[in-house]
Design an enzyme around this catalytic site. Structure first.
Site, PDB file in Angstrom:
ATOM      1  N   GLU A 253       0.803  -1.216   0.000  1.00  0.00           N
ATOM      2  CA  GLU A 253       0.000   0.000   0.000  1.00  0.00           C
ATOM      3  C   GLU A 253       0.837   1.268   0.000  1.00  0.00           C
ATOM      4  O   GLU A 253       0.349   2.349  -0.333  1.00  0.00           O
ATOM      5  CB  GLU A 253      -0.970   0.026   1.198  1.00  0.00           C
ATOM      6  CG  GLU A 253      -0.309   0.185   2.560  1.00  0.00           C
ATOM      7  CD  GLU A 253       0.121  -1.147   3.154  1.00  0.00           C
ATOM      8  OE1 GLU A 253       0.411  -1.187   4.340  1.00  0.00           O
ATOM      9  OE2 GLU A 253       0.161  -2.147   2.421  1.00  0.00           O
ATOM     10  N   ASP A 295      20.378  18.165 -32.166  1.00  0.00           N
ATOM     11  CA  ASP A 295      21.095  19.076 -33.057  1.00  0.00           C
ATOM     12  C   ASP A 295      22.481  19.280 -32.448  1.00  0.00           C
ATOM     13  O   ASP A 295      22.712  18.973 -31.285  1.00  0.00           O
ATOM     14  CB  ASP A 295      20.338  20.404 -33.147  1.00  0.00           C
ATOM     15  CG  ASP A 295      20.856  21.296 -34.271  1.00  0.00           C
ATOM     16  OD1 ASP A 295      21.797  20.870 -34.975  1.00  0.00           O
ATOM     17  OD2 ASP A 295      20.336  22.408 -34.420  1.00  0.00           O
ATOM     18  N   ASP A 550      10.633  21.692 -34.628  1.00  0.00           N
ATOM     19  CA  ASP A 550      10.971  20.462 -33.901  1.00  0.00           C
ATOM     20  C   ASP A 550       9.758  19.848 -33.197  1.00  0.00           C
ATOM     21  O   ASP A 550       9.853  18.729 -32.680  1.00  0.00           O
ATOM     22  CB  ASP A 550      12.049  20.742 -32.850  1.00  0.00           C
ATOM     23  CG  ASP A 550      13.392  21.054 -33.474  1.00  0.00           C
ATOM     24  OD1 ASP A 550      13.667  20.504 -34.561  1.00  0.00           O
ATOM     25  OD2 ASP A 550      14.160  21.828 -32.892  1.00  0.00           O
ATOM     26  N   ASN A 614       5.702 -13.761   3.788  1.00  0.00           N
ATOM     27  CA  ASN A 614       5.022 -13.678   5.073  1.00  0.00           C
ATOM     28  C   ASN A 614       3.553 -14.041   4.959  1.00  0.00           C
ATOM     29  O   ASN A 614       2.994 -14.753   5.808  1.00  0.00           O
ATOM     30  CB  ASN A 614       5.187 -12.261   5.624  1.00  0.00           C
ATOM     31  CG  ASN A 614       5.082 -12.207   7.130  1.00  0.00           C
ATOM     32  OD1 ASN A 614       4.199 -11.568   7.670  1.00  0.00           O
ATOM     33  ND2 ASN A 614       6.007 -12.870   7.829  1.00  0.00           N
ATOM     34  N   ASN A 639       3.419  -4.680   9.473  1.00  0.00           N
ATOM     35  CA  ASN A 639       3.286  -3.991   8.189  1.00  0.00           C
ATOM     36  C   ASN A 639       3.753  -2.546   8.289  1.00  0.00           C
ATOM     37  O   ASN A 639       4.470  -2.029   7.417  1.00  0.00           O
ATOM     38  CB  ASN A 639       1.824  -4.053   7.739  1.00  0.00           C
ATOM     39  CG  ASN A 639       1.625  -3.545   6.334  1.00  0.00           C
ATOM     40  OD1 ASN A 639       2.271  -4.016   5.411  1.00  0.00           O
ATOM     41  ND2 ASN A 639       0.735  -2.583   6.163  1.00  0.00           N
ATOM     42  N   ASP A 643       7.146  -1.044   6.466  1.00  0.00           N
ATOM     43  CA  ASP A 643       6.936  -0.057   5.393  1.00  0.00           C
ATOM     44  C   ASP A 643       7.614   1.273   5.693  1.00  0.00           C
ATOM     45  O   ASP A 643       7.989   2.006   4.764  1.00  0.00           O
ATOM     46  CB  ASP A 643       5.441   0.191   5.184  1.00  0.00           C
ATOM     47  CG  ASP A 643       4.866  -0.727   4.114  1.00  0.00           C
ATOM     48  OD1 ASP A 643       5.653  -1.354   3.390  1.00  0.00           O
ATOM     49  OD2 ASP A 643       3.635  -0.830   4.026  1.00  0.00           O
TER      50      ASP A 643
END
Length: 800
Positions: A253, A295, A550, A614, A639, A643
């Site tokens: 997440e 160029d 261009d 896990n 978690n 994270d």
């Protein structure tokens, strides 16, 4: 008209307000609301609600706490990212050319006011509604407003609208409306920037869909099996919360936040090096470039011309060249390099002679015509001065004596071999700037544009990054080849092609020539576009341009790059704006783009491998014990802790191997590696589970929790490099600091009263803690072995 005075303009700006549409800006509330768009967050809210219904006040409270922490982290990081992007946009703010206090100046378009004398030319995009006062061959593309693609001819008295693109000619206009008062403002519509979807975004979208289906099916099966196994006494609420927590644990997440932070940080790092991105996903595209078309003028060379030689009468030729230079007639900041070199070469007497003439009308330089025309008058005599490429002016001049043509051609070739550009000058007695036939050729001037000091090193670095540099130039072939050889793009025995020669080949040979040739000269806008399309069939192509001509090639390329002072139309078509026109800046931008992409890929590898392992280990473990192997709150805490340091990956250093080749997204490799390492992770999770299976369940949960956090943390050190982790570039201080802090928290928390009461941990015994650390070290060794073997096999597969 001299235009407004600075004081009048300032007063009107204060009264009228800035010239900008009240466009929707991303507010803090918008960013906060975005955090609640995640289905995972609503899953957590559902889990909290179920806990409160079951009178599990502590569980429900902590789940809401996790929601608030995740929301706060996401909000703070995205708010910083939006603020950073707002600062970047100021670096490439559009400007307009106006006459104020009798002088031509450039101002930010937001400072335009009603009554300003606006000066426009081919390549501009109007930033206000205005009435044409005078015009020369003015044509406007109003497709953004009317949908009509054909250019519209504009004459004095006509209205030109904000959002209109000027495709040819010049004009002076009086600003009639700004901001919301323009036609564009009344309709409250803007020409939307095309938000291309990068390969990474597309791959992640597909992968997320498959992942959600897989997780959903697994959880349904797991829920049903546990329900049947536990019989009538099963705690439905606990099982439901456990299933939700398990789903949250496996889904990355934090991915949107990590990707946004990584890209915005990459954008800021690139901006410090002079590379500003208009869309974040273009960073990945920039890192994926295989071929860079550019160029040579201003990129490989200094774009500071000096006159090398003059063919014909020097004084007469230089004076006529000066008479045809718009920049020498107008008081303007915008003087092109040719005119500047001519001005520097004129002595005081010649300057005085030129100043007696006034510019009556003109046809500006056009890449298709390859010349510019100016009608000048001293009050008694009126004449036309035409300047352009020699081969173009030969066709417009009266027949040139054969001997003179032979001598002049020899002179042009000699200048070309020196890397000089030649400008021919012709004249005629007329007051019509379009009457360009039967001219008299008066002479030619050659200009030398020295190669930049860092150009050769930049080409060498591009080769090391496996980026092939190709020159697409409007100059003569010998001039382009000379520069290419000097910087190392061409060897002495290699040659380029003209655009016409390339287009004359049959399709199969044309494709091969486009791939094999590194220098294309005398290319038209249509030929540039065709070359880009040919190259794209085999590679990812970047194109660096700046002129109105261009724009088609910029739009066609995978990544369009322009310099800051490019035409408005070119900037509108581009993805990236360079604050400094230099090949070394572009190549450094490619390297930084690859580094940014590598860090994003590191997060994906780490989180998918550990989360998958896990997830399946916990799901499998529920089949062997009657109680949950980890409580829902423990899963959510795991978690959150794993994270948190992942956000710091965007600041990490990257090994040279990860920037040496184009960073193309490969879902197959990503999923394959995540699967291999996921299997290793699952095996060690099951080892943790089986080691404490027969003891008290609280001991199992505590030791497994600590082991799960530590293994996810050490995985980051392994997965951040393809090398053996001790031989890699050391991780950034922020990565090391966060990983260390989270690891310490996971070990210390079970010993605290808070951890024991809130999360049902028990203090691990010293032997148990030592065993957890040993298994973590063994996991790191196994992960390293699997990773090194995987990349070795992948390398062999690519070689084959």
């Amino acid at each position: 008209m001299n235009g407004l005075t600075s004081q009048e303009a300032a007063a009107r700006l204060a009264a009228q307000g800035p010239n900008e549409l009240r466009a929707h800006r991303v507010s803090a509330f918008d960013i906060l609301w975005r955090q609640f768009a995640s289905p995972l967050l609503w899953l957590l809210c559902l889990a909290a609600l179920i806990s409160f219904v079951l009178r599990e006040w502590v569980d429900g409270g902590f789940i809401l706490l996790f929601v608030l922490i995740n929301t706060a982290l996401g909000f703070l990081q995205e708010f910083r990212a939006e603020h950073s992007l707002a600062l970047l946009k100021k670096l490439v703010e559009p400007t307009s050319r106006v006459r104020r206090d009798g002088k031509e100046i450039r101002i930010p378009s937001r400072e335009l006011v009603i009554g300003d004398r606006l000066l426009i030319e081919a390549g501009d995009i109007l930033a206000a509604d205005a009435t044409v006062v005078s015009a020369t061959a003015l044509q406007a593309d109003e497709s953004a407003l009317t949908g009509e693609s054909a250019p519209v001819v504009k004459a004095p008295g006509d209205i030109v609208r904000s959002g209109t693109k000027i495709v040819s000619g010049t004009a002076e206009c009086d600003v009639e409306a700004t901001g919301v008062g323009t036609a564009l403002g009344h309709t409250a519509t803007l020409t939307a920037e095309a938000e291309r979807v990068s390969d990474l975004q597309r791959d992640l979208g597909r992968f997320s869909t498959v992942l959600l289906k897989l997780i959903g099916a697994t959880l349904i099966i797991l829920f049903v099996i546990n329900l049947v196994k536990r019989g009538p006494g099963a705690d439905l609420g606990e099982l439901l919360i456990f299933s939700i927590a398990l789903a949250v644990s496996v889904i990355p997440e934090a991915l949107p936040t990590v990707v946004a932070i990584s890209l915005s940080r990459g954008a800021l790092r690139m901006a410090r090096r002079g590379v500003v991105v208009k869309r974040l996903s273009s960073i990945e595209d920039l890192g994926g470039i295989d071929i860079l078309c550019t160029d040579k003028t201003g990129t490989l060379t200094q774009n500071r011309l000096k006159i090398e030689a003059v063919f014909g009468g020097r004084n007469e030729t230089l004076e006529l060249a000066g008479l045809g230079a718009r920049g020498l007639h107008a008081q303007t900041e915008d003087i092109n390099p040719f005119d500047m070199a001519i001005a520097d070469a004129l002595d005081a007497k010649q300057r005085a002679a030129v100043s007696k003439w006034k510019l009556v009308s003109e046809l500006p330089f056009d890449p298709q015509r390859r010349r510019n025309s100016a009608v000048v008058s001293d009050g008694q005599t009126t004449k036309l001065i035409v300047r352009g490429a020699p081969e173009t002016l030969y066709a417009c001049c009266m027949a040139v004596d054969a001997d003179m043509r032979r001598i002049s051609d020899s002179w042009i070739r000699e200048q070309g071999r020196k890397g000089c550009r030649v400008l021919a000058i012709a004249t005629k007695a007329t007051d019509d700037p379009s009457d360009e036939q039967n001219l008299t050729l008066t002479g030619m001037v050659s200009f030398k544009d020295p190669v930049k000091d860092d150009a050769g090193a930049a080409v060498h670095l591009a080769e090391r990054l496996h980026v092939r540099v190709k020159i697409l130039s409007g100059d003569a072939l010998d001039v382009s080849e000379a520069v290419a050889r000097e910087v190392g793009i061409l060897a002495d025995d290699e040659h380029g092609l003209t655009g016409d020669a390339l287009m004359a080949l049959d399709p199969a040979k044309r494709l091969k020539a486009a791939q094999d040739t590194d220098v294309f000269a005398r290319v038209t806008p249509a030929q540039k576009y065709e070359i880009i399309k040919l190259l794209q069939s085999q590679a990812s192509v970047g194109f660096l341009g700046e002129g109105i001509n261009d724009a088609p090639a910029l739009k066609a390329a995978h990544v369009g790059l322009v310099v800051q002072h490019a035409s408005d139309i070119a900037r509108d078509a581009a993805d990236i704006v360079l604050l400094e026109r230099s090949l070394s800046v572009v190549v450094e931008g490619i390297r930084l783009g690859r580094a940014t992409f590598a860090n994003t890929r590191t997060y994906l590898r780490a989180t998918l491998a550990s989360n998958f392992g896990n997830f399946y280990a916990i799901a499998f473990a529920t089949l062997f014990i009657n109680e949950l192997p980890l409580l829902p709150l423990q899963i959510l805490l795991l978690n959150l802790l794993s994270d948190l340091p992942m956000i710091a990956i965007s600041t990490d250093y990257v090994d040279p191997e990860d920037t040496r080749r184009p960073g193309h997204s490969s879902t197959r490799e990503l999923v394959a590696l995540a699967t291999v390492l996921g299997v290793v992770s699952t095996m060690f999770d099951l080892i943790f589970f089986s080691t404490w299976l027969h003891g008290p369940v609280d001991v199992l949960r505590t030791n497994w929790f600590v082991g799960s956090v530590l293994t996810e943390l050490v995985l980051v050190f392994s997965i951040r490099t393809r090398r053996f982790f001790l031989r890699a570039h050391p991780a950034s201080p922020l990565v090391v600091g966060l990983l260390g802090a989270v690891g310490l928290i996971s070990i210390v928390l079970p010993y605290t009263p808070f951890g024991q009461e809130a999360f049902s941990f028990i203090p691990p015994s010293l032997p148990d803690l030592c065993l957890v650390l040993f298994l973590t070290a063994a996991y790191l060794a196994a992960t390293e072995a699997a990773k090194l073997l995987f990349f070795r096999l992948e390398k062999k597969k690519r070689s084959a």
